[in-house]
Design a protein around this motif. Sequence first.
Motif, PDB file in Angstrom:
ATOM      1  N   ASP A  35       0.731  -1.265  -0.051  1.00 27.22           N
ATOM      2  CA  ASP A  35      -0.040  -0.127   0.151  1.00 27.22           C
ATOM      3  C   ASP A  35       0.925   1.318   0.002  1.00 27.22           C
ATOM      4  O   ASP A  35       2.091   1.339   1.007  1.00 27.22           O
ATOM      5  N   GLY A  36       0.548   2.156  -0.724  1.00 28.42           N
ATOM      6  CA  GLY A  36       1.429   3.178  -0.822  1.00 28.42           C
ATOM      7  C   GLY A  36       2.446   3.468  -1.977  1.00 28.42           C
ATOM      8  O   GLY A  36       2.907   4.402  -2.156  1.00 28.42           O
ATOM      9  N   TRP A  37       2.543   2.345  -2.649  1.00 28.87           N
ATOM     10  CA  TRP A  37       3.636   2.255  -3.823  1.00 28.87           C
ATOM     11  C   TRP A  37       2.771   1.942  -5.037  1.00 28.87           C
ATOM     12  O   TRP A  37       2.245   0.747  -5.171  1.00 28.87           O
ATOM     13  N   PRO A  38       2.829   2.757  -5.830  1.00 27.29           N
ATOM     14  CA  PRO A  38       2.076   2.650  -7.184  1.00 27.29           C
ATOM     15  C   PRO A  38       2.677   1.310  -7.777  1.00 27.29           C
ATOM     16  O   PRO A  38       3.917   1.218  -7.928  1.00 27.29           O
ATOM     17  N   ALA A  39       1.675   0.641  -8.349  1.00 27.35           N
ATOM     18  CA  ALA A  39       1.912  -0.476  -9.115  1.00 27.35           C
ATOM     19  C   ALA A  39       1.063  -1.055 -10.192  1.00 27.35           C
ATOM     20  O   ALA A  39      -0.230  -0.546 -10.333  1.00 27.35           O
ATOM     21  N   ILE A  40       1.566  -1.611 -11.303  1.00 27.03           N
ATOM     22  CA  ILE A  40       0.824  -1.779 -12.417  1.00 27.03           C
ATOM     23  C   ILE A  40       1.092  -3.458 -12.579  1.00 27.03           C
ATOM     24  O   ILE A  40       1.873  -3.843 -12.898  1.00 27.03           O
ATOM     25  N   VAL A  41      -0.244  -4.086 -12.097  1.00 29.83           N
ATOM     26  CA  VAL A  41      -0.143  -5.533 -11.870  1.00 29.83           C
ATOM     27  C   VAL A  41      -0.707  -6.319 -12.969  1.00 29.83           C
ATOM     28  O   VAL A  41      -1.943  -6.110 -13.413  1.00 29.83           O
ATOM     29  N   PHE A  42      -0.057  -7.400 -13.520  1.00 25.86           N
ATOM     30  CA  PHE A  42      -0.783  -8.510 -14.466  1.00 25.86           C
ATOM     31  C   PHE A  42      -0.580  -9.521 -13.764  1.00 25.86           C
ATOM     32  O   PHE A  42       0.598 -10.149 -13.804  1.00 25.86           O
ATOM     33  N   SER A  43      -1.439  -9.884 -13.078  1.00 26.14           N
ATOM     34  CA  SER A  43      -1.363 -11.076 -12.540  1.00 26.14           C
ATOM     35  C   SER A  43      -0.817 -12.423 -13.326  1.00 26.14           C
ATOM     36  O   SER A  43      -0.214 -13.232 -12.542  1.00 26.14           O
ATOM     37  N   GLY A  44      -1.214 -12.532 -14.380  1.00 26.76           N
ATOM     38  CA  GLY A  44      -0.934 -13.825 -15.135  1.00 26.76           C
ATOM     39  C   GLY A  44       0.532 -13.752 -15.808  1.00 26.76           C
ATOM     40  O   GLY A  44       0.883 -14.714 -16.023  1.00 26.76           O
ATOM     41  N   TRP A  45       0.917 -12.447 -15.803  1.00 28.43           N
ATOM     42  CA  TRP A  45       2.259 -12.152 -16.478  1.00 28.43           C
ATOM     43  C   TRP A  45       3.235 -11.254 -15.353  1.00 28.43           C
ATOM     44  O   TRP A  45       3.097 -10.142 -15.513  1.00 28.43           O
ATOM     45  N   PRO A  46       3.656 -12.032 -14.357  1.00 31.81           N
ATOM     46  CA  PRO A  46       4.362 -11.182 -13.445  1.00 31.81           C
ATOM     47  C   PRO A  46       5.462 -10.718 -13.828  1.00 31.81           C
ATOM     48  O   PRO A  46       5.926  -9.405 -13.348  1.00 31.81           O
ATOM     49  N   ASN A  47       6.247 -11.028 -14.844  1.00 31.96           N
ATOM     50  CA  ASN A  47       7.631 -10.375 -15.732  1.00 31.96           C
ATOM     51  C   ASN A  47       6.885  -8.975 -16.095  1.00 31.96           C
ATOM     52  O   ASN A  47       7.938  -8.107 -16.204  1.00 31.96           O
ATOM     53  N   ALA A  48       5.884  -8.963 -16.421  1.00 32.61           N
ATOM     54  CA  ALA A  48       5.342  -7.723 -17.201  1.00 32.61           C
ATOM     55  C   ALA A  48       4.734  -6.569 -16.011  1.00 32.61           C
ATOM     56  O   ALA A  48       4.395  -5.553 -16.417  1.00 32.61           O
ATOM     57  N   SER A  49       4.754  -6.861 -14.676  1.00 33.24           N
ATOM     58  CA  SER A  49       3.899  -6.090 -13.782  1.00 33.24           C
ATOM     59  C   SER A  49       5.427  -5.065 -13.569  1.00 33.24           C
ATOM     60  O   SER A  49       6.425  -5.361 -13.548  1.00 33.24           O
ATOM     61  N   TYR A  50       4.617  -3.916 -12.874  1.00 31.85           N
ATOM     62  CA  TYR A  50       5.475  -2.989 -12.466  1.00 31.85           C
ATOM     63  C   TYR A  50       5.203  -2.432 -11.204  1.00 31.85           C
ATOM     64  O   TYR A  50       3.914  -2.376 -10.701  1.00 31.85           O
ATOM     65  N   GLY A  51       6.262  -2.244 -10.215  1.00 29.78           N
ATOM     66  CA  GLY A  51       5.960  -1.661  -8.852  1.00 29.78           C
ATOM     67  C   GLY A  51       5.789  -2.957  -7.994  1.00 29.78           C
ATOM     68  O   GLY A  51       5.268  -2.837  -6.591  1.00 29.78           O
ATOM     69  N   THR A  52       5.844  -3.978  -8.319  1.00 31.89           N
ATOM     70  CA  THR A  52       5.611  -5.261  -7.319  1.00 31.89           C
ATOM     71  C   THR A  52       7.122  -5.879  -6.873  1.00 31.89           C
ATOM     72  O   THR A  52       8.060  -5.356  -7.573  1.00 31.89           O
ATOM     73  N   TYR A  53       7.108  -6.334  -5.807  1.00 33.96           N
ATOM     74  CA  TYR A  53       8.244  -7.095  -5.148  1.00 33.96           C
ATOM     75  C   TYR A  53       8.181  -8.634  -4.994  1.00 33.96           C
ATOM     76  O   TYR A  53       7.030  -9.016  -4.759  1.00 33.96           O
ATOM     77  N   SER A  54       9.186  -9.099  -4.735  1.00 35.02           N
ATOM     78  CA  SER A  54       9.349 -10.581  -4.655  1.00 35.02           C
ATOM     79  C   SER A  54       9.336 -11.035  -3.330  1.00 35.02           C
ATOM     80  O   SER A  54       9.997 -10.528  -2.624  1.00 35.02           O
TER      81      SER A  54
END
Length: 449
Positions: free
Chosen positions: A353-372
Amino acid sequence: MLNISNNVLNKKVDLSVYKSTQRVFHKRHYKYFNGFLMGSAIFFIVVLFLPWTQNVRGKGALTTLKPDQRPQTIQSPIPGRIEKWYVQEGDFVNKGDTILFISDIKNEYFDPKLVERTGDQIQAKEMSVVSYEGKVKALNNQIAALATERTLKLEQAKNKLLQSKLKVKSDSIDYIASKTNLDIAERQFKRTEQLQEEGLKAVTDVEEKRLKLQETQAKLIAQENKLLTSRNDILNATMEINRIQAEYTDKISKAQSDMYTAQSGQYDSRAQVTKLENQYTNYEMRNSMYYIKAPQSGYVNKVLQAGIGETFKEGDKLVGIMPETYDKAVEIYITPLDLPLMHKGEKARIQFDGWPAIVFSGWPNASYGTYSGVIIAIETFISPNGKYRVLLAQDPDDKPWPEQLRVGSGANAIALLEDVPIWYELWRQLNGFPPNYYQPETTINKDKK
């Protein structure tokens, strides 16, 4: 038109002369539109065969990896009253720093010199123990003296008994000699009397022999009395031995009884000393509990018992503290249907929360702003919210989590599962089927072994 009659209007009237007809029925528009439809269909079919990563979503919050690093509250082990605060909310405290000072509210601990007076009681009881030890030693010496005296008295009585026995032997010999003298005197008297009758002896000779016989008889009686007296001395000596044994046994038993009484008092005093020492230690530790100290270095979050003079019970929360250093982790909750899909060591993508992200749940490599993240623990018992708790740690092989994150902030996690075609995932979603149940290769190999 509905073309109900057999007269076809478009064959009788030329519609191409009209501008609107020319714009609508121009064949060039059919070609572009059909091409667009054909391209869209091909693109959609190709997209259906693209790989899609199945996933399980869960919501949670940021926490710490180790239990001792999580926010904690400081409680007081004793009831008391707040006297003075040494910190305020937001202050940083080191381990062992004093947070507040409290006073006792129980009347048995009001005495400010309670510890000193308890120490005086311990010293008095220790002196009592020393006195009992001296009494026990004196009684032991008395018992030893009585035992020695009894031995000497018994030896003396035994010697007297031996003398009496020897005297009985001597008197017995004298008695036997007196009996022999009596026999000799009787025979001499009879011979003298017979010779006097025959005229060979004078009457005076007979009287002398009679007198000698009487003297011998008297000596025999006296010797018999002496023998009986000696035998009586043996009985008296035996009785004296028994009397000495009974007398000193009584004295020694009485001294031993007094010694055991003294030892009982000594042990009781030692027990009281131990009890007082325990109380002394408890009082000292209780005095040290009047100063509430920080169990570890951290920040004072919130004061839960405010004010001066406010009382509280033992175990009540006084102040919250957040440790200075901690390892971040994320706890999420998943439904029981998705629990078999979770395995330790699997990776997941996390959106804070508070960290902008563009999430593609089926394509994790294409997501932006997420962490592993990596799954490190799965709860085996259901939580009160009807879901199971899963703990995720930071992935050491990926970029680190933001330093600005704080414990308690929200997080959304996407656990990555198998790769399937998009058409399969759409078919599964439309039918409401769960994701594919599978086991990681490492788990399968272990099961085979």
